[in-house]
Scaffold this active site. Sequence first.
Site, PDB file in Angstrom:
ATOM      1  N   ASP A 109      -2.679  -5.021   0.564  1.00 11.56           N
ATOM      2  CA  ASP A 109      -2.190  -6.322   1.006  1.00 11.56           C
ATOM      3  C   ASP A 109      -2.847  -6.833   2.286  1.00 11.56           C
ATOM      4  OD1 ASP A 109      -0.909  -4.374   2.548  1.00 11.56           O
ATOM      5  OD2 ASP A 109       1.115  -5.010   2.011  1.00 11.56           O
ATOM      6  N   MET A 162       0.816  -1.213   0.000  1.00 14.27           N
ATOM      7  CA  MET A 162       0.000   0.000   0.000  1.00 14.27           C
ATOM      8  C   MET A 162       0.857   1.273   0.000  1.00 14.27           C
ATOM      9  SD  MET A 162      -3.006  -1.132   2.682  1.00 14.27           S
ATOM     10  CE  MET A 162      -3.974   0.359   2.391  1.00 14.27           C
ATOM     11  N   HIS A 163       0.192   2.391  -0.255  1.00 20.01           N
ATOM     12  CA  HIS A 163       0.702   3.751  -0.026  1.00 20.01           C
ATOM     13  C   HIS A 163       1.728   4.238  -1.042  1.00 20.01           C
ATOM     14  CE1 HIS A 163      -1.216   3.017   3.797  1.00 20.01           C
ATOM     15  NE2 HIS A 163      -0.256   2.243   4.243  1.00 20.01           N
TER      16      HIS A 163
END
EC number: 2.7.1.17
Length: 484
Positions: A235, A79-80
């Site tokens: 995830d 992520m991110h």
Amino acid sequence: MYLGLDLGTSGVKALLIDAGQTIVGSGHGSLEVSRPHPGWSEQNPDDWIRACEEAIAELKASHPKQLAAVKGFGLSGQMHGATLLDAGDKVLRPCILWNDTRSHVEAAALDADPRFRKLTGNIVFPGFTAPKLAWVKNNEPGVFAKVAKVLLPKDFLRLWLTGEHISEMSDSAGTSWLDVGKRRWSAELLAATSLDEGKMPSLVEGTAKAGALRGELASKWGMQGGIPIAGGAGDNAASACGMGTVGEGHAFVSLGTSGVLFAANAAYLPNPASAVHTFCHALPNTWHQMGVILSATDSLNWLSEITGKNAGDLTAELGETLKAPSGVSFLPYLSGERTPHNDSAIRGSFTGLAHESSRAVLTQAVLEGVAFAFRDSFEALAKAGTTLTRVTAIGGGSRSRYWLKAIATALGLPVDIPADGDFGAAFGAARLGLIAATGADPLSVCTAPDTDATVEPDIAFSGAYAEAYQRYRALYPAIKGATE
């Protein structure tokens, strides 16, 4: 057949399941992280494509007929990450990853704007996407001026697979641009970072169709063209789908490189002050909360490097019978901490060392320190309105029965150990691909695995652990005050 692709930090995993959700085969492609400066963490998005091709090529070599029978894809990913594209979908710079902390100044500035916590339900952490774009604007203005699309890592793979700019709710909730309660982009928050919705992908639920496989790739892999690709998930949400952690009150504790205490919610329950992450789940009309520890098994791996003994040998020295805390405490803040402190500058420590503090004592302190960090997350979730009665353990560290006993005793909760199998993010992504392709009921697909064993809290050490946890809690302000 259904295919799940999980883009992790260290590699891409491709997992094939059949209609009965039995795992048929898997493939892998490796990745490396670039750290050009302290606190930086980057990857070249082209390497994700290369790793994905390696993973699928491995599957094609071992299971060509099954791969040809795939009817749906699902995607999961780290992520991110800030993947920046120009108007021709060309990558403008290496992706800034989830564990990159360079944008801590920009994150603090955005977090000081009350609109961000109000609309996203979260603190603006340095690892999130929005502050990374603010950093690029401040430090690489030429790059920022060319940004036409901002994609999360797995959605860059989707662009390659389908030719479309699409994301979904669970991953997008970690950008600091999503109105998490309303499950849509916030024009107001995007404008605060000099962006607009035109630079964002369109949004679908994780169980919905989000593009179809391009004919060129289908021919290359011996598959049918037009196979639907699900929205997928970040995830942790994908792992939750794999574990069946989708109903109210269901939870898992993940002992991976980082640590996560994950709880599914039927309602939106933000509490940003506790540094709990409150995100959309991959299933419609569901949310989840996470307490995040930045160094879980990474703490044990660090000790392994220092001592020259591998992690398995270190934990084996302790045996399986829980011991009372020795008085040596360990703070697992080797790269800062998220829950509950939101402190990228704090660093770890041992305290209470003495001549008799052996290697085994240090190992015990590391395991207890991580267990107490999970207790911090447990307390933060409780403040946010989430009540847990048990958790399921996943991740590499869950192979240590001693560690699970320490966590169960620190939390005061039974810890379930699932039966042997792969229930991780790639499996969850494959399940989402099945749902998108067939229209199956998500709850009937995302069921929990059988429980192989349950680790109960050791009541004999409840008092000693409670005292040790209070010592642990007192150390953060003391260490922070000493290092400011």
